[in-house]
Write a protein that holds these residues in place. Sequence first.
Motif, PDB file in Angstrom:
ATOM      1  N   ARG A 187      -3.855   0.201  13.437  1.00  0.00           N
ATOM      2  CA  ARG A 187      -4.042   1.439  12.667  1.00  0.00           C
ATOM      3  C   ARG A 187      -4.590   2.554  13.550  1.00  0.00           C
ATOM      4  O   ARG A 187      -4.130   3.704  13.493  1.00  0.00           O
ATOM      5  CB  ARG A 187      -4.977   1.159  11.493  1.00  0.00           C
TER       6      ARG A 187
ATOM      7  N   GLN B 230      -2.465   6.050  14.481  1.00  0.00           N
ATOM      8  CA  GLN B 230      -3.039   7.368  14.224  1.00  0.00           C
ATOM      9  C   GLN B 230      -3.043   8.220  15.488  1.00  0.00           C
ATOM     10  O   GLN B 230      -2.781   9.429  15.432  1.00  0.00           O
ATOM     11  CB  GLN B 230      -4.461   7.230  13.675  1.00  0.00           C
TER      12      GLN B 230
ATOM     13  N   THR C 169      -2.601  15.164  10.883  1.00  0.00           N
ATOM     14  CA  THR C 169      -3.179  14.267  11.876  1.00  0.00           C
ATOM     15  C   THR C 169      -4.494  14.840  12.384  1.00  0.00           C
ATOM     16  O   THR C 169      -4.785  16.031  12.221  1.00  0.00           O
ATOM     17  CB  THR C 169      -2.209  14.054  13.045  1.00  0.00           C
TER      18      THR C 169
ATOM     19  N   ASP D  69      -2.525  11.059   8.066  1.00  0.00           N
ATOM     20  CA  ASP D  69      -2.299  10.042   9.091  1.00  0.00           C
ATOM     21  C   ASP D  69      -2.969   8.715   8.752  1.00  0.00           C
ATOM     22  O   ASP D  69      -2.460   7.650   9.089  1.00  0.00           O
ATOM     23  CB  ASP D  69      -2.768  10.539  10.453  1.00  0.00           C
ATOM     24  N   SER D  70      -4.117   8.748   8.066  1.00  0.00           N
ATOM     25  CA  SER D  70      -4.790   7.492   7.727  1.00  0.00           C
ATOM     26  C   SER D  70      -3.976   6.687   6.720  1.00  0.00           C
ATOM     27  O   SER D  70      -3.848   5.455   6.835  1.00  0.00           O
ATOM     28  CB  SER D  70      -6.187   7.780   7.168  1.00  0.00           C
TER      29      SER D  70
ATOM     30  N   ALA E 291      -0.686   5.478   8.513  1.00  0.00           N
ATOM     31  CA  ALA E 291      -0.926   4.376   9.445  1.00  0.00           C
ATOM     32  C   ALA E 291      -1.067   3.047   8.714  1.00  0.00           C
ATOM     33  O   ALA E 291      -0.618   2.002   9.204  1.00  0.00           O
ATOM     34  CB  ALA E 291      -2.179   4.656  10.274  1.00  0.00           C
TER      35      ALA E 291
END
Length: 605
Positions: free
Chosen positions: A488, A492, A423, A280-281, A284
């Motif tokens: 961001r 997320q 996530t 997810d990082s 994003a």
Amino acid sequence: MAHFQLPKVATDDGLWGPPTGKEATLALPEDFQQIPFSPFLKGDRIGRIADWNTAGSTTDDRNAANTVTARSLRNARNGTSSNQASGAPMNTFAYFHAEDESSFSVVDNSRSATARRGAASGAARGGRGAAQAGVRSAAFTRGNAQTSSPSGRGGRGGGRLAPAATMQRGARRGGYRDWERTQRKAREASITVAPDWEKLSEMDFVRLHKLRLDVEAPEDLASYGFLQPYDRSYDRVSVRFERPLQPRDRVHYSPTTSDDPVIQQIAEEPNNKAQVFITDSILAVLMCAPRSVYPWDIVITKTEDGKMFFDKRANGPFDFVTVNENASEPPIELKDPANGPNPERNARARINTPSALSLEATFVNENFGFQVCDETKKPYKFENPNPFHRSSDEGQLASCAYRYRRFNLSTNEEDPVEMVVRTELNAMIPGASSKAPPSQLITIRTLNEFDSRAPGAGGAPDWRSRLDQSRGAVVATEMKNNSFKLARFTVQSILAGADNMKVGFISRANPLDPYRHVIMGTSWFKPKELATQMAYSLANGWGIVRTIVDLVRDAEPGKFVLVKDPNRPIIQFFRVPNDFDQTGDDEEEEEMDVSKPEPKDVEQA
């Protein structure tokens, strides 16, 4: 008595004026045969003849007519005639501006009526409004600087220049050493582009802003870890009742995609149809790429069977949180000319560099999430334990749950594109009973204030005086200065399916001490509502991701690097050698020397 007899000139029935060519030699008298036909001005001397037969004139005649001397041009602009013999022809259709219009501008007089009414009413009451209106009008007068007497009327003797405060409201006044800010050193890239890298594509942010793709709700594949309850007592924290931020030693895992055993297991399943694997990082950052300013890079590996793994480099930009990245004047480096000739002796300059602030913000973000979890209550455990923790590992696990979700990025059924994303969730709100599932799943993030007077503060207000009374203004300023970071965080939370996002407002206990912080307040945000407030489009983010996935799909198997240019709003796509070491090429992080400042350092700061 003197008289003048007009010469006999033959006419041409098909054209105006006398004939041309051989017929003109026979028709015109000998005295007029050497006079050229050319346009003329009303102020020119007698003896010139207008050429009405432009269509039938020879090439030499037309070239002569198009020849313009510099003196004739000046005379045409000034509206005067030439003093020399009028043998120089001029273009009949040449147009010259009577005066320079480059200084023309449209003046907005929308406030003039209000100012006149205020001046009139002030004059009627005793003259204060008229005096102020007079000073303002003098300050806005075009031309040389005018003086103004204390009463607002212009005076020759004993007057003073109109003060800068009377200029247009909101105009920025010049600061110390502002002339040097344009000479800042260009940012360095997050990774060095080697000569043997092959550049495959380049995408600018203007193009990325136009992409759109609607993606349906994801499918949950598996859940791991546990979540601890959120401590509701932190909802009552305010500026008057602040709490110190207490560092806690907890273990939090965030490995890259290729090192995730769960993703590797999902990719090897025979029934798996997903081609893209990512965290997810990283996802994003791609979805919010047009808002980014600082450089970043992503390593992409495409296998022989078409599977794509998006990875981050160890100790890369994804492991740290930026500060005021989108501000009009972001934090400056230590050796920036604005810090003076000896920046090492300036305590405020040493602790407010971009790298030092990034380390501090990452430290604050991690520890705030650990502190607001109530470890005295029973946690909620998912069906699988933490996949990265081993029994031999030391330290207490932090509250964290990993949800693996599958997103469908297909545009048609004939060409399916599926993506598996890992996530993260940070805490939960307990249900009605101990056996009931959590009523809310939340993510925890922070916004931090370092020094409102330091360079790079971005015009942020002092939180101690404005956070409780004008929290909306503080949040709006953070949305402007940290647009990429907040977007961001929001993306997320949406990817993880969080019901709420808890944001803490953390400030330094002392502006010159980056090690001690206090919690000055907290706020709840719905992730989708926050995205709407920030004018962020989730469909645009998915369109960017699908475009990058298509670039990798069209390329041959191998390794690739996606690089954000450090000084331009573009993303470059490179093919790199298969032996590319994504864990190397890391520059040493700048150490944050923030020891207790001496008195001389405090005075200089």
